[in-house]
Design a protein around this motif. Structure first.
Motif, PDB file in Angstrom:
ATOM      1  N   HIS A 201      45.732  36.633  43.923  1.00 45.11           N
ATOM      2  CA  HIS A 201      44.949  37.826  43.981  1.00 45.11           C
ATOM      3  C   HIS A 201      44.318  38.304  45.230  1.00 45.11           C
ATOM      4  CE1 HIS A 201      43.591  41.715  42.289  1.00 45.11           C
ATOM      5  NE2 HIS A 201      42.616  41.317  42.570  1.00 45.11           N
ATOM      6  N   PHE A 202      43.549  37.337  45.730  1.00 45.33           N
ATOM      7  CA  PHE A 202      42.730  37.555  46.847  1.00 45.33           C
ATOM      8  C   PHE A 202      43.176  37.034  48.209  1.00 45.33           C
ATOM      9  CE2 PHE A 202      40.005  37.422  43.019  1.00 45.33           C
ATOM     10  CZ  PHE A 202      39.319  38.537  43.464  1.00 45.33           C
ATOM     11  N   ALA A 203      43.984  36.167  48.066  1.00 48.08           N
ATOM     12  CA  ALA A 203      44.312  35.364  49.476  1.00 48.08           C
ATOM     13  C   ALA A 203      45.330  36.422  50.281  1.00 48.08           C
ATOM     14  CB  ALA A 203      45.043  33.929  49.434  1.00 48.08           C
ATOM     15  N   PRO A 204      44.858  36.488  51.650  1.00 45.02           N
ATOM     16  CA  PRO A 204      46.022  37.312  52.561  1.00 45.02           C
ATOM     17  C   PRO A 204      47.416  36.643  52.501  1.00 45.02           C
ATOM     18  CG  PRO A 204      44.059  36.896  53.727  1.00 45.02           C
ATOM     19  CD  PRO A 204      43.835  35.876  52.334  1.00 45.02           C
ATOM     20  N   VAL A 205      48.494  37.723  52.491  1.00 44.14           N
ATOM     21  CA  VAL A 205      49.951  37.546  52.414  1.00 44.14           C
ATOM     22  C   VAL A 205      50.200  37.253  50.703  1.00 44.14           C
ATOM     23  CG1 VAL A 205      51.678  35.733  52.953  1.00 44.14           C
ATOM     24  CG2 VAL A 205      49.750  36.441  54.748  1.00 44.14           C
ATOM     25  N   LEU A 206      49.357  36.200  50.288  1.00 44.08           N
ATOM     26  CA  LEU A 206      49.836  35.770  48.935  1.00 44.08           C
ATOM     27  C   LEU A 206      49.510  36.816  47.771  1.00 44.08           C
ATOM     28  CD1 LEU A 206      48.393  32.020  48.496  1.00 44.08           C
ATOM     29  CD2 LEU A 206      50.723  32.911  48.810  1.00 44.08           C
ATOM     30  N   ASN A 207      48.540  37.744  48.500  1.00 43.72           N
ATOM     31  CA  ASN A 207      48.331  38.908  47.319  1.00 43.72           C
ATOM     32  C   ASN A 207      49.404  39.945  47.362  1.00 43.72           C
ATOM     33  OD1 ASN A 207      47.718  39.966  49.772  1.00 43.72           O
ATOM     34  ND2 ASN A 207      45.531  40.242  49.522  1.00 43.72           N
ATOM     35  N   GLN A 208      50.351  39.781  48.368  1.00 42.27           N
ATOM     36  CA  GLN A 208      51.571  40.615  48.490  1.00 42.27           C
ATOM     37  C   GLN A 208      52.776  40.310  47.313  1.00 42.27           C
ATOM     38  OE1 GLN A 208      51.288  43.173  50.529  1.00 42.27           O
ATOM     39  NE2 GLN A 208      49.328  42.620  50.805  1.00 42.27           N
ATOM     40  N   ILE A 209      52.177  39.263  46.559  1.00 46.94           N
ATOM     41  CA  ILE A 209      53.271  38.663  45.522  1.00 46.94           C
ATOM     42  C   ILE A 209      52.880  39.829  44.318  1.00 46.94           C
ATOM     43  CG2 ILE A 209      53.918  36.911  43.897  1.00 46.94           C
ATOM     44  CD1 ILE A 209      53.248  34.977  46.281  1.00 46.94           C
ATOM     45  N   SER A 210      54.091  40.295  43.738  1.00 42.61           N
ATOM     46  CA  SER A 210      53.875  41.011  42.457  1.00 42.61           C
ATOM     47  C   SER A 210      53.359  40.437  41.421  1.00 42.61           C
ATOM     48  CB  SER A 210      55.357  41.674  42.221  1.00 42.61           C
ATOM     49  OG  SER A 210      55.884  40.574  41.580  1.00 42.61           O
ATOM     50  N   SER A 211      52.872  41.095  40.245  1.00 38.77           N
ATOM     51  CA  SER A 211      51.853  40.644  39.392  1.00 38.77           C
ATOM     52  C   SER A 211      52.825  39.713  38.395  1.00 38.77           C
ATOM     53  CB  SER A 211      51.205  41.744  38.565  1.00 38.77           C
ATOM     54  OG  SER A 211      52.231  42.777  38.228  1.00 38.77           O
ATOM     55  N   GLY A 212      53.969  40.359  38.046  1.00 37.45           N
ATOM     56  CA  GLY A 212      55.006  39.672  37.410  1.00 37.45           C
ATOM     57  C   GLY A 212      55.272  38.159  37.881  1.00 37.45           C
ATOM     58  N   PHE A 213      55.594  37.995  39.265  1.00 41.78           N
ATOM     59  CA  PHE A 213      55.866  36.632  39.860  1.00 41.78           C
ATOM     60  C   PHE A 213      54.606  35.769  39.785  1.00 41.78           C
ATOM     61  CE2 PHE A 213      59.952  38.970  41.382  1.00 41.78           C
ATOM     62  CZ  PHE A 213      60.795  37.927  40.927  1.00 41.78           C
TER      63      PHE A 213
END
Length: 254
Positions: A201-213
């Motif tokens: 949720h908070f890390a850059p780049v990783l927070n671009q992953i959609s909530s479902g995945f």
């Protein structure tokens, strides 16, 4: 001698009533949250009438409001609800052999954690009349609770709906904390899932992953770590038994 089976619809309804009462409060919260998320009352009720899975419905609701894709929705529901396939395998051995395939398929729709536990706890086999009765009350409780919550959510002030919506988080905490206090495995899995969720949720780049995945990744990673660190050990059969060892055999056996 095999214990006699249970096949009374009246007993099934009686055993399902406490489950129905427990489902009312949870489904009431789901109904309110669904309406608060912008779903019509009839859609919220239809979801409950065709799913009957609390964790899956709440996760699905968050994906719907986030505009997730159908692929994310399908994978999330598969990850969350795959345990029901294992329950179905166990119940297939518990059901009376006279229960036909069409009835088994229909009964599989009503399998929940609580219904599974009550059915498996019966002495002897379980007949279709008992299982249909056992399903009936929880199904009505879940559907009517959703209807009541959705109607209440459509007329109550928004601040009241928001306050009552916190109840679902209290329910999850109440479910998770007691076993986590006594089980290191559950604590590790729980903390791992929380840490991964925060990271995604908070890390850059990783927070671009959609909530479902993100839900899928957290679930699979935490479960895999728990299985790796706390594997279930099979008990070895006592020495001298038939299971895997060459012990003495009874010469009277055929």
């Amino acid at each position: 001698m095999q214990a006699p089976g249970v096949n009374s619809a009246k007993k099934g309804i009686h055993d399902g009533l406490p489950i129905a009462l427990g489902y009312l409060s949870v489904s009431f919260t789901f109904g309110m949250m669904a309406v608060a998320a912008g779903l019509p009352v009839w859609v919220a009720v239809l979801i409950s009438m065709t799913n009957l899975t609390s964790a899956g419905q709440f996760a699905g609701l968050s994906l719907i409001t986030a505009g997730a894709s159908m692929v994310e929705m399908a994978l999330t529901q598969l990850t969350i609800n795959i345990r029901y396939s294992l329950m179905s395998l166990s119940l297939s051995q518990k059901l009376d052999r006279a229960v036909s395939l069409p009835h088994r398929l229909a009964l599989s729709f009503g399998i929940t954690d609580e219904i599974f536990a009550v059915a498996m706890g019966q002495t002897g086999t379980v007949g279709k009349r008992y299982f249909y009765g056992l399903m009936l009350m929880p199904y009505l409780g879940w559907s009517l609770g959703t209807l009541a919550g959705a109607l209440a959510g459509s007329v109550l002030p928004q601040w009241v709906v928001g306050a009552l919506g916190i109840a679902i988080y209290g329910m999850f905490v109440a479910i998770i904390l007691p076993p986590a206090r006594h089980s290191p495995a559950i604590r590790v899995v729980l903390l791992t899932a929380v840490a991964l969720s925060c990271l995604l949720h908070f890390a850059p780049v990783l927070n671009q992953i959609s909530s479902g995945f993100a839900i899928i990744l957290c679930t699979l990673a935490a479960a895999a770590l728990g299985a790796l660190l706390f594997p279930l050990r099979e008990e070895k059969p006592p020495a001298g038994t038939d299971a895997g060892q060459d012990g003495p055999r009874d010469e009277t056996e055929n």
